[in-house]
Write a protein that holds these residues in place. Structure first.
Motif, PDB file in Angstrom:
ATOM      1  N   ALA A  39       1.734  -6.368   5.416  1.00  0.00           N
ATOM      2  CA  ALA A  39       1.861  -7.106   6.668  1.00  0.00           C
ATOM      3  C   ALA A  39       1.302  -6.163   7.730  1.00  0.00           C
ATOM      4  O   ALA A  39       1.997  -5.237   8.155  1.00  0.00           O
ATOM      5  CB  ALA A  39       3.316  -7.460   6.952  1.00  0.00           C
ATOM      6  N   LYS A  40       0.048  -6.355   8.082  1.00  0.00           N
ATOM      7  CA  LYS A  40      -0.664  -5.452   8.991  1.00  0.00           C
ATOM      8  C   LYS A  40      -0.505  -4.019   8.511  1.00  0.00           C
ATOM      9  O   LYS A  40      -0.944  -3.698   7.418  1.00  0.00           O
ATOM     10  CB  LYS A  40      -0.200  -5.652  10.435  1.00  0.00           C
ATOM     11  N   ARG A  81      14.167  -9.462   8.445  1.00  0.00           N
ATOM     12  CA  ARG A  81      14.705 -10.522   7.598  1.00  0.00           C
ATOM     13  C   ARG A  81      13.989 -10.539   6.256  1.00  0.00           C
ATOM     14  O   ARG A  81      12.816 -10.217   6.166  1.00  0.00           O
ATOM     15  CB  ARG A  81      14.541 -11.882   8.301  1.00  0.00           C
ATOM     16  N   VAL A  82      14.720 -10.947   5.219  1.00  0.00           N
ATOM     17  CA  VAL A  82      14.165 -11.167   3.887  1.00  0.00           C
ATOM     18  C   VAL A  82      14.621 -12.552   3.456  1.00  0.00           C
ATOM     19  O   VAL A  82      15.798 -12.907   3.618  1.00  0.00           O
ATOM     20  CB  VAL A  82      14.655 -10.091   2.887  1.00  0.00           C
ATOM     21  N   ASP A  97      15.170   0.177  10.271  1.00  0.00           N
ATOM     22  CA  ASP A  97      14.077   0.568  11.156  1.00  0.00           C
ATOM     23  C   ASP A  97      13.033   1.347  10.359  1.00  0.00           C
ATOM     24  O   ASP A  97      13.339   2.012   9.387  1.00  0.00           O
ATOM     25  CB  ASP A  97      14.586   1.371  12.356  1.00  0.00           C
ATOM     26  N   LEU A  98      11.794   1.202  10.779  1.00  0.00           N
ATOM     27  CA  LEU A  98      10.667   1.781  10.055  1.00  0.00           C
ATOM     28  C   LEU A  98       9.753   2.488  11.051  1.00  0.00           C
ATOM     29  O   LEU A  98       8.734   1.950  11.471  1.00  0.00           O
ATOM     30  CB  LEU A  98       9.938   0.656   9.315  1.00  0.00           C
ATOM     31  N   PRO A  99      10.139   3.721  11.459  1.00  0.00           N
ATOM     32  CA  PRO A  99       9.305   4.459  12.415  1.00  0.00           C
ATOM     33  C   PRO A  99       7.896   4.693  11.858  1.00  0.00           C
ATOM     34  O   PRO A  99       7.677   4.645  10.655  1.00  0.00           O
ATOM     35  CB  PRO A  99      10.047   5.784  12.589  1.00  0.00           C
ATOM     36  N   VAL A 143      10.012 -10.007   6.570  1.00  0.00           N
ATOM     37  CA  VAL A 143       9.631 -10.248   7.960  1.00  0.00           C
ATOM     38  C   VAL A 143       9.886  -8.974   8.764  1.00  0.00           C
ATOM     39  O   VAL A 143      11.000  -8.445   8.757  1.00  0.00           O
ATOM     40  CB  VAL A 143      10.424 -11.429   8.558  1.00  0.00           C
ATOM     41  N   PHE A 144       8.837  -8.503   9.453  1.00  0.00           N
ATOM     42  CA  PHE A 144       8.916  -7.293  10.267  1.00  0.00           C
ATOM     43  C   PHE A 144       8.776  -7.667  11.739  1.00  0.00           C
ATOM     44  O   PHE A 144       8.070  -8.611  12.078  1.00  0.00           O
ATOM     45  CB  PHE A 144       7.819  -6.306   9.850  1.00  0.00           C
ATOM     46  N   ALA A 145       9.443  -6.901  12.617  1.00  0.00           N
ATOM     47  CA  ALA A 145       9.458  -7.203  14.048  1.00  0.00           C
ATOM     48  C   ALA A 145       8.052  -7.256  14.640  1.00  0.00           C
ATOM     49  O   ALA A 145       7.735  -8.151  15.421  1.00  0.00           O
ATOM     50  CB  ALA A 145      10.319  -6.181  14.788  1.00  0.00           C
TER      51      ALA A 145
END
Length: 180
Positions: A39-40, A81-82, A97-99, A143-145
């Motif tokens: 996802a990007k 979300r999953v 969170d995924l810095p 789903v990522f922010a």
């Protein structure tokens, strides 16, 4: 003269087929069991359902933990979300969170303990709508922010428990049961 020219043209055309533009390895993927997608700037790698702790498949109505690695090569992001059409709901707990330039490991119950400094998340699909057996893949959407969403086909992972030996050894080291 014309047939010779056509023959030479065919040889040149065929020689171009193996000129290295497209190789057999250009479409090969890594030898991992799970599903992968992007996802990007966020990569989802080796996504599997943990091997069932009881039996060899997941029964309808049960829960299935996911094992995978999320890797972020872009700006700070977060798993929000999953979802899966095969599950009534999905639970995400722990670190989500995924810095930038970090990885996040989703670990199931049979996974190795996290190493020092390893960031972990728990993702569980709850209320499976049908039996899920080995060899079957189910779509799971992450789903990522910031990166948006990606849907990946997810199989049941490998059994991490040792399997019993099949057959027995005779004192001479040969397998019992009529083998040669």
């Amino acid at each position: 003269m014309i047939p010779a020219a056509l023959g030479l043209g065919a040889v040149v055309a065929l020689a171009g087929c193996s000129a290295g533009q497209i190789t057999e390895t250009d479409t090969q993927v890594a030898a991992v069991n799970g599903g992968s997608g992007d996802a990007k700037q966020v990569a989802v790698r080796n996504a599997t359902l943990s091997f069932p702790t009881e039996g060899a498949f997941y029964r309808a109505g049960s829960s299935a933990p996911l094992e995978l690695v999320l890797s972020n090569e872009g700006t700070d992001d977060k798993l929000v979300r999953v979802t899966s059409p095969y599950a009534a709901s999905a639970q995400v707990s722990g670190t989500s969170d995924l810095p930038s330039n970090t990885a996040l490991h989703a670990t199931g119950p049979s996974a190795q303990p996290a190493t020092a400094g390893q960031r972990t998340v728990q993702i569980t699909l709850n209320g499976l709508k049908q039996d899920i057996t080995p060899g079957v893949t189910i779509p799971v959407t992450f789903v990522f922010a910031k990166a948006g969403q990606v849907t990946i086909q997810v199989p049941i992972g490998e059994d991490h428990n040792p399997r019993p030996e099949h057959g027995s050894q005779t004192p001479g080291g040969h397998q019992a049961g009529g083998g040669h």
